[in-house]
Design a protein around this motif. Structure first.
Motif, PDB file in Angstrom:
ATOM      1  N   UNK A   1       0.837  -1.193   0.000  1.00  0.00           N
ATOM      2  CA  UNK A   1       0.000   0.000   0.000  1.00  0.00           C
ATOM      3  C   UNK A   1       0.877   1.251   0.000  1.00  0.00           C
ATOM      4  N   UNK A   2       0.653   2.136  -0.970  1.00  0.00           N
ATOM      5  CA  UNK A   2       1.439   3.361  -1.085  1.00  0.00           C
ATOM      6  C   UNK A   2       0.834   4.457  -0.210  1.00  0.00           C
ATOM      7  N   UNK A   3       1.610   4.931   0.749  1.00  0.00           N
ATOM      8  CA  UNK A   3       1.184   5.994   1.655  1.00  0.00           C
ATOM      9  C   UNK A   3       2.206   7.132   1.580  1.00  0.00           C
ATOM     10  N   UNK A   4       1.748   8.317   1.226  1.00  0.00           N
ATOM     11  CA  UNK A   4       2.629   9.482   1.163  1.00  0.00           C
ATOM     12  C   UNK A   4       2.402  10.359   2.390  1.00  0.00           C
ATOM     13  N   UNK A   5       3.461  10.799   3.002  1.00  0.00           N
ATOM     14  CA  UNK A   5       3.385  11.651   4.185  1.00  0.00           C
ATOM     15  C   UNK A   5       3.808  13.072   3.817  1.00  0.00           C
ATOM     16  N   UNK A   6       3.097  14.042   4.339  1.00  0.00           N
ATOM     17  CA  UNK A   6       3.424  15.447   4.117  1.00  0.00           C
ATOM     18  C   UNK A   6       4.528  15.833   5.102  1.00  0.00           C
ATOM     19  N   UNK A   7       5.764  15.760   4.655  1.00  0.00           N
ATOM     20  CA  UNK A   7       6.903  15.988   5.546  1.00  0.00           C
ATOM     21  C   UNK A   7       6.942  17.420   6.082  1.00  0.00           C
ATOM     22  N   UNK A   8       6.471  18.345   5.292  1.00  0.00           N
ATOM     23  CA  UNK A   8       6.467  19.744   5.738  1.00  0.00           C
ATOM     24  C   UNK A   8       5.574  19.928   6.960  1.00  0.00           C
TER      25      UNK A   8
END
Length: 492
Positions: free
Chosen positions: A115-122
């Motif tokens: 499962x592809x999960x992107x995190x908002x690092x900012x």
């Protein structure tokens, strides 16, 4: 238990719980917190309810969108709001590259290999890892888009309390038990699949079978193989099942193995001949109802033993009235605006829309009347929304996208009658060059729409006009335009 038809695999409650726990820990490690926003763009699959449950438990606010959403539209949505997470299918994940904010992570689950999960690092980089606290009943759980007339979708915020109330009304009105198995064929970003099918079945301890999408040729085989007892659909699906030769052949072969209690249908009323034909041919009762995103599912439903063909049924768990000449009428009314209120109905939008509420009522923008027995008959919409097989399309939004084509001087998008989908998304074009080739322009429009609009928003019909009917201020008279096109079509 949940079955994913795409992988042909059942998942037990223990496996689902294990996946939810894994997701929770993954989100905690990513420093995601209660009230953070999560944008979700996935095809139907068994991982969808797993993600939703993990979000519910952590108080993360899920905002699911259509799986057909183009990457540009998805990126625009992300840029407009502060999302902590973006969960997308692999096809879109591969297109999110060189983004300074979004960092890709992956997690292996029983229900989804990678499962592809992107995190908002900012947003999360300066945070410490925190254990989540249980959300409150009035905390937001879901944000869903519903199209308005201004072109910009309205964001509907649904709390845990509203969702729970709606699901229990659905359980009672549909008489759901642990012996029921539902099959989801509607898109899972929709309120229909989210609450009516998924949440109500989970709370009533039934089984869920998930199809990636509706397939007429596979429908009855899937129903028979999995002991499906009910399905929530739109009238378009009923019409397709009636005319699809393979579906009819398979049903005749499997008739003795099919034990459907009912098919629930909403969005627009079925013609009487199709209603009766489906019930007779497939020995399955149709329950027609009425609801919307703002009510977290249904407002009315036809009772099992007292249905009225052509009506949306009677109010259930909802106060219902017709606004006629400034008065709220509740029985044997004239045609007016349908208004509702109840413990599953929103009292405000996330972005204020004060004209949508009056005296504690939600003004639906739909027109209808109540008969002497309290049955609702929906007669149309006072708004310009197009209803394509249950998907609501905002004309102004589609117009804004199409107007960027260099051969278009002006465009109007309207809904034209369609036997299968209720309404067809129709682009009416006034070209810059009246001598230009219509077939070439039409193909360019279809190609452009395919890459810039969600599938249900893409026009399927195109007309070319020298000019539009207008009022004295120059505004396009959309009803008159529609009537003119209907006259042209009738004359062909």
């Amino acid at each position: 238990m949940i079955k994913d038809l795409n992988s042909d695999q059942w998942f037990t409650g223990g496996q689902i719980a294990k996946d939810v726990a894994s997701l929770r820990q993954h989100f905690i490690n990513l420093k995601v917190r209660q009230s953070d926003l999560a944008l979700v763009c996935l095809d139907n699959s068994a991982v969808y309810p797993v993600i939703t449950q993990a979000f519910f438990e952590m108080g993360i606010i899920e905002h699911p969108v259509a799986a057909t959403t183009p990457i540009a539209q998805l990126q625009s949505e992300f840029n407009e709001h502060e999302y902590a997470l973006v969960v997308v299918k692999e096809e879109l994940a591969a297109q999110i590259t060189n983004d300074s904010k979004l960092e890709r992570t992956s997690i292996h689950l029983t229900t989804e290999d990678n499962l592809a999960v992107f995190i908002n690092t900012k947003l999360v980089s300066d945070r410490e890892i925190e254990n989540p606290t249980e959300p409150g009943e009035e905390d937001l759980a879901l944000i869903l888009n519903t199209s308005g007339t201004t072109g910009k979708p309205k964001r509907v915020g649904l709390t845990h309390r509203i969702l729970n109330n709606a699901a229990h009304h659905d359980i009672e009105s549909h008489e759901l038990t642990e012996d029921d198995t539902t099959m989801i064929v509607m898109p899972m970003f929709h309120i229909n699949a989210q609450v009516i099918s998924t949440l109500s079945t989970r709370l009533s301890c039934g089984k869920i079978v998930i199809a990636q999408k509706f397939s007429a040729s596979r429908f009855w085989q899937q129903v028979a193989d999995n002991g499906v007892t009910w399905v929530s659909v739109v009238p378009t699906i009923i019409s397709i099942l009636l005319i699809n030769d393979k579906a009819n052949l398979i049903y005749s072969q499997l008739r003795d193995q099919i034990h459907m209690r009912f098919v629930r249908s909403s969005s627009f009323s079925l013609p009487e001949n199709k209603f009766i034909a489906f019930q007779d041919k497939f020995d399955t009762q149709i329950l027609e109802g009425y609801g919307m995103t703002e009510t977290s599912s249904q407002c009315t439903i036809n009772p099992f033993n007292a249905q009225k063909i052509g009506s949306a049924g009677k109010a259930f768990g909802t106060e219902l009235a017709i606004l006629v000449n400034g008065k709220y009428e509740t029985n044997d009314t004239e045609i007016g605006e349908i208004v509702v209120r109840g413990d599953h109905v929103i009292s405000s939008y996330i972005d204020p829309q004060p004209t949508s509420f009056q005296d504690g009522w939600f003004l639906t923008g739909d027109l209808g009347y109540l008969d002497e027995d309290g049955y609702l008959f929906v007669k149309g919409r006072s708004k310009d929304m197009i209803n394509r097989g249950g998907e609501k399309v905002a004309p102004a939004e589609v117009q804004s996208i199409l107007s960027q084509l260099d051969f278009i001087e002006e465009v109007a998008v309207i809904g034209m009658p369609d036997d299968l989908y209720g309404e067809a998304v129709t682009a009416v074009i006034k070209p810059k060059d009246s001598m230009a080739d219509h077939d070439e322009m039409e193909q360019k429009l279809f190609d452009y729409a395919q890459f810039n609009l969600a599938k249900f928003e893409q026009p399927t019909q195109v007309y070319f006009v020298e000019d539009f009917p207008r009022n004295p201020t120059g505004k396009i008279l959309r009803p008159k335009l529609k009537d003119e096109l209907l006259s042209v079509s009738a004359g062909k």
